[in-house]
Scaffold this active site. Structure first.
Site, PDB file in Angstrom:
ATOM      1  N   SER A 142       0.859  -1.184   0.000  1.00  0.00           N
ATOM      2  CA  SER A 142       0.000   0.000   0.000  1.00  0.00           C
ATOM      3  C   SER A 142       0.894   1.232   0.000  1.00  0.00           C
ATOM      4  O   SER A 142       2.073   1.151   0.375  1.00  0.00           O
ATOM      5  CB  SER A 142      -0.844  -0.011   1.272  1.00  0.00           C
ATOM      6  OG  SER A 142      -1.453   1.249   1.506  1.00  0.00           O
ATOM      7  N   TYR A 155      -2.596   0.382  10.588  1.00  0.00           N
ATOM      8  CA  TYR A 155      -2.521  -0.124   9.210  1.00  0.00           C
ATOM      9  C   TYR A 155      -1.149   0.192   8.608  1.00  0.00           C
ATOM     10  O   TYR A 155      -0.515  -0.674   7.999  1.00  0.00           O
ATOM     11  CB  TYR A 155      -3.644   0.518   8.392  1.00  0.00           C
ATOM     12  CG  TYR A 155      -3.683   0.080   6.951  1.00  0.00           C
ATOM     13  CD1 TYR A 155      -3.870  -1.258   6.603  1.00  0.00           C
ATOM     14  CD2 TYR A 155      -3.553   1.005   5.919  1.00  0.00           C
ATOM     15  CE1 TYR A 155      -3.918  -1.652   5.271  1.00  0.00           C
ATOM     16  CE2 TYR A 155      -3.599   0.624   4.584  1.00  0.00           C
ATOM     17  CZ  TYR A 155      -3.780  -0.708   4.265  1.00  0.00           C
ATOM     18  OH  TYR A 155      -3.819  -1.102   2.947  1.00  0.00           O
TER      19      TYR A 155
HETATM   20  C1  8X3 Z   1      -4.893   1.732   0.896  1.00  0.00           C
HETATM   21  C2  8X3 Z   1      -4.322   3.103   0.831  1.00  0.00           C
HETATM   22  O1  8X3 Z   1      -4.692   5.467   1.654  1.00  0.00           O
HETATM   23  O2  8X3 Z   1      -6.122   3.790   2.613  1.00  0.00           O
HETATM   24  O3  8X3 Z   1      -3.941   0.761   1.134  1.00  0.00           O
HETATM   25  O4  8X3 Z   1      -3.820   3.873   3.251  1.00  0.00           O
HETATM   26  S1  8X3 Z   1      -4.773   4.065   2.151  1.00  0.00           S
END
Ligand code: 8X3
Length: 257
Positions: A142, A155
């Site tokens: 990502s 995340y």
């Molecule tokens: C997805 C991109 O902008 O939500 O992996 O982190 S973001």
């Protein structure tokens, strides 16, 4: 489930293949002539995508894998006669809480699915990828693998970890017949990514893409994966960042109105 007899065709195993980028990648790889193994936790979904691929003339099989469970990974890999390409796609985000309000269980789940999940499947498949004589490991990370933003700590931490895994593996495999390709998508409008992040809140999930002209779709990423994998085997696309034109950076998104 064996939805079609196996043959000796080049084989790609895709995790999280029941929807979104994983399903689109399975379709693309099948169209490139690969026999595809669709893996995931939701067997009804991976079977359904496998059936569509077969209806379109491809070769596909569906297998249950929970990437966080090493035994479920080993059971499928042991059964596999060959593997040329692994696409580590399973993962995702849960929650948008600040670090001050972070839920440890969510952070743990994100680490387990994104980082340990990629570790489990990759480690188990490495001998078969090497035996193919021309193996490829794809890691779908990502833009959060190299950027941080408020509310994205858990995340981003997990995606940074996944990036480190991919980069370390590339070093460690130098000299082996295995490429390691990392694809880092930005804003991709899939049916589930934001819905999972917002714990099923459809309004909040939809707001992520509100007014954005042309957010990426799953097939844009699948297209890039198939392109990277089908380069000559001496060509390693180390790290590919893909964002919609409207997203110049994580914090810089152009919205109409
Ligand atoms: C997805 C991109 O902008 O939500 O992996 O982190 S973001």
């Amino acid at each position: 489930m064996n939805v079609q007899p196996t043959d000796k065709r080049r084989t790609a195993l895709i995790t999280g293949a029941g929807s979104g980028i994983g399903a689109a990648t399975a379709r693309r790889m099948a169209a490139e002539g690969y026999r595809v193994f669709l893996t995931g936790r939701r067997v009804d979904r991976i079977e359904s995508v496998a059936r569509q691929i077969i209806a379109d003339g491809g070769l596909a099989e569906a297998r249950f894998i929970d990437v966080t469970d090493e035994r479920s990974v080993a059971a499928v890999v042991d059964d596999l006669d060959r593997c040329d390409v692994l696409v580590n796609n399973a993962g995702g985000a849960i929650g948008t809480e600040s670090v001050a309000d972070a839920n440890s269980a969510d952070w743990r789940t994100m680490y387990e699915t994104n980082v340990l999940g990629t570790l489990h499947v990759t480690r188990e498949l490495l001998p078969k990828l090497a035996a193919s004589g021309d193996g490829t490991v794809v890691v779908v990370s990502s833009t959060a693998a190299f950027t941080v933003y408020e509310g994205g700590g858990g995340y981003s931490a997990a995606k940074h970890g996944e990036h480190v895994l991919a980069a370390t593996l590339r070093l460690e495999l130098c000299g082996e017949p295995i490429r390691v390709i990392e694809i880092a998508p930005g804003m991709v409008h899939t049916e589930e990514f934001s819905l999972n992040r917002y714990r099923g809140d459809r309004e909040k999930a939809a707001a992520v893409y509100a007014g954005v002209e042309g957010p990426l779709v799953a097939d844009d990423i699948a297209d890039a994966i198939a392109w990277a994998v089908t380069r000559p085997s001496n060509v390693n696309i180390d790290f590919l960042v893909i964002k919609p034109r409207a997203q110049a950076a994580q914090h810089k998104v152009y919205r109409r109105g």
